[in-house]
Design a protein around this motif. Structure first.
Motif, PDB file in Angstrom:
ATOM      1  N   VAL A   1       0.973  -1.333  -0.041  1.00 22.59           N
ATOM      2  CA  VAL A   1       0.090   0.108  -0.074  1.00 22.59           C
ATOM      3  C   VAL A   1       0.847   1.316  -0.010  1.00 22.59           C
ATOM      4  N   ARG A   2       1.919   1.191   0.956  1.00 22.92           N
ATOM      5  CA  ARG A   2       2.693   2.491   0.959  1.00 22.92           C
ATOM      6  C   ARG A   2       3.565   2.401  -0.309  1.00 22.92           C
TER       7      ARG A   2
ATOM      8  N   LYS B   1       4.298   5.947  -5.061  1.00 25.61           N
ATOM      9  CA  LYS B   1       4.549   6.463  -6.761  1.00 25.61           C
ATOM     10  C   LYS B   1       3.089   6.935  -7.140  1.00 25.61           C
ATOM     11  N   THR B   2       2.176   6.759  -6.739  1.00 22.79           N
ATOM     12  CA  THR B   2       0.792   7.546  -7.484  1.00 22.79           C
ATOM     13  C   THR B   2       0.548   8.789  -7.205  1.00 22.79           C
ATOM     14  N   ARG B   3       0.705   8.671  -5.759  1.00 22.45           N
ATOM     15  CA  ARG B   3       0.789  10.313  -5.326  1.00 22.45           C
ATOM     16  C   ARG B   3       1.675  11.242  -5.671  1.00 22.45           C
TER      17      ARG B   3
ATOM     18  N   THR C   1      -4.881  -1.538 -10.394  1.00 24.83           N
ATOM     19  CA  THR C   1      -4.617  -0.982  -8.897  1.00 24.83           C
ATOM     20  C   THR C   1      -3.986   0.244  -9.042  1.00 24.83           C
ATOM     21  N   GLU C   2      -2.991   0.563  -9.779  1.00 21.43           N
ATOM     22  CA  GLU C   2      -2.058   1.816  -9.731  1.00 21.43           C
ATOM     23  C   GLU C   2      -3.166   2.990 -10.374  1.00 21.43           C
ATOM     24  N   LEU C   3      -3.808   2.398 -11.587  1.00 22.56           N
ATOM     25  CA  LEU C   3      -4.788   3.595 -12.189  1.00 22.56           C
ATOM     26  C   LEU C   3      -5.749   4.104 -11.074  1.00 22.56           C
ATOM     27  N   CYS C   4      -6.259   3.096 -10.412  1.00 22.26           N
ATOM     28  CA  CYS C   4      -7.013   3.795  -9.436  1.00 22.26           C
ATOM     29  C   CYS C   4      -6.670   4.651  -8.495  1.00 22.26           C
TER      30      CYS C   4
END
Length: 293
Positions: A12-13, A18-20, A105-108
């Motif tokens: 999760v972290r 990455k996505t944040r 998952t990453e896109l979401c």
């Protein structure tokens, strides 16, 4: 803390970092321009000032006073963003860098962080050929982290895909107009009708995930291929040129049919492969939306 939970939190972290980062540096402004202000509430007219956009001129008032006046709008700041996430068997397919499920998952996560940075609510519908789980829209980082945890750890009950079922549920569950991203490979029974209905009420964007080898088989000799959704195992001779050509023709036809479905339904769409970064396709989609507005 159980090892499994520690592993999950680590994942999760990792996804959050990455996505944040992507949301902060790349997507946040683009997201705002592409999706905000759809609900513009008319507020007042005032005299034209240098730098005002020509398209905001109120020609009726201008004609009456013989002097240019512009319309002033208040942007409805808050959006609800719904993520409709395909968690079926075919999402486990992926041969290049990542599986479709990892990509989804990453896109979401990227979309969710972009949304909360713009003070929007985010909700999720997990679907296979039925509704697997509904997370109602809420704001805040802890809510997003809970969504990411679910995305990573979710085990669907069913393996099939039915996009129509998801869209039908979404249309009836979410009353207020919202922006919805449907993330799937769209290998599903027909859903055009449900898509049209959903897009009339809401603003629907389709993100199609694919793997290159779904479109083109490499020459690997005789190989066993399992259909993830039916569980059936078949032996396919990939050395046979005709087999590979038929496979490719079928894939191209399916992609064209999907494109037609999206354009007839008036839905914005982009395709993202497991072999590439999703940054470029998403940015292109956001920019296209800005131009349309």
């Amino acid at each position: 803390m159980a090892r499994d939970t520690q592993e999950l939190l680590k994942k999760v972290r990792k996804i959050e970092i990455k996505t944040r980062g992507l949301s902060n540096h790349i997507f946040s402004g683009e997201y705002h321009s592409a999706f905000k202000g759809r609900g513009m509430a008319f507020s007042e007219v005032r005299e034209y000032q240098v730098g005002d956009e020509i398209r905001t001129i109120d020609w009726n008032v201008t004609a009456r006073f013989n002097h240019p006046y512009v319309k002033v709008f208040d942007e409805e700041r808050e959006l609800t963003v719904m993520l409709l996430m395909d968690v079926s068997g075919s999402e486990n397919f992926g041969t290049i860098n990542q599986q479709k499920q990892d990509l989804a998952t990453e896109l979401c996560a990227v979309l969710a962080f972009s949304a909360i940075q713009n003070n929007d609510k985010v909700g999720v519908i997990f679907f296979s050929d039925k509704i697997e789980k509904f997370i109602p829209p809420k704001k805040g980082r802890s809510h997003i982290l809970m969504i990411i945890r679910e995305l990573i750890d979710f085990k669907p009950e069913n393996k099939g895909t039915d996009v129509g079922v998801a869209l039908k549920y979404f249309t009836s569950a979410i009353k207020k107009k919202c922006t919805a991203f449907i993330i799937s490979d769209f290998i599903s029974p027909a859903f055009e009708n449900e898509l049209k209905i959903a897009n009339k009420k809401h603003d629907v964007i389709a993100l199609r995930l694919y793997d290159k080898h779904e479109e083109e088989f490499p020459d690997l000799g005789l190989i066993p291929v399992r259909d993830e959704e039916s569980g059936q195992l078949m032996w396919v001779n990939t050395s046979d040129k005709e087999v590979r050509a038929a496979f490719k023709t079928d894939a191209i036809k399916r992609t064209e049919q999907l494109k037609d479905t999206f354009s007839r339904s008036g839905v914005d769409t982009t395709s993202i492969g497991t072999h590439e970064t999703y940054v470029k396709p998403l940015m292109t989609l956001f920019k296209k939306r800005e131009k349309k507005r």
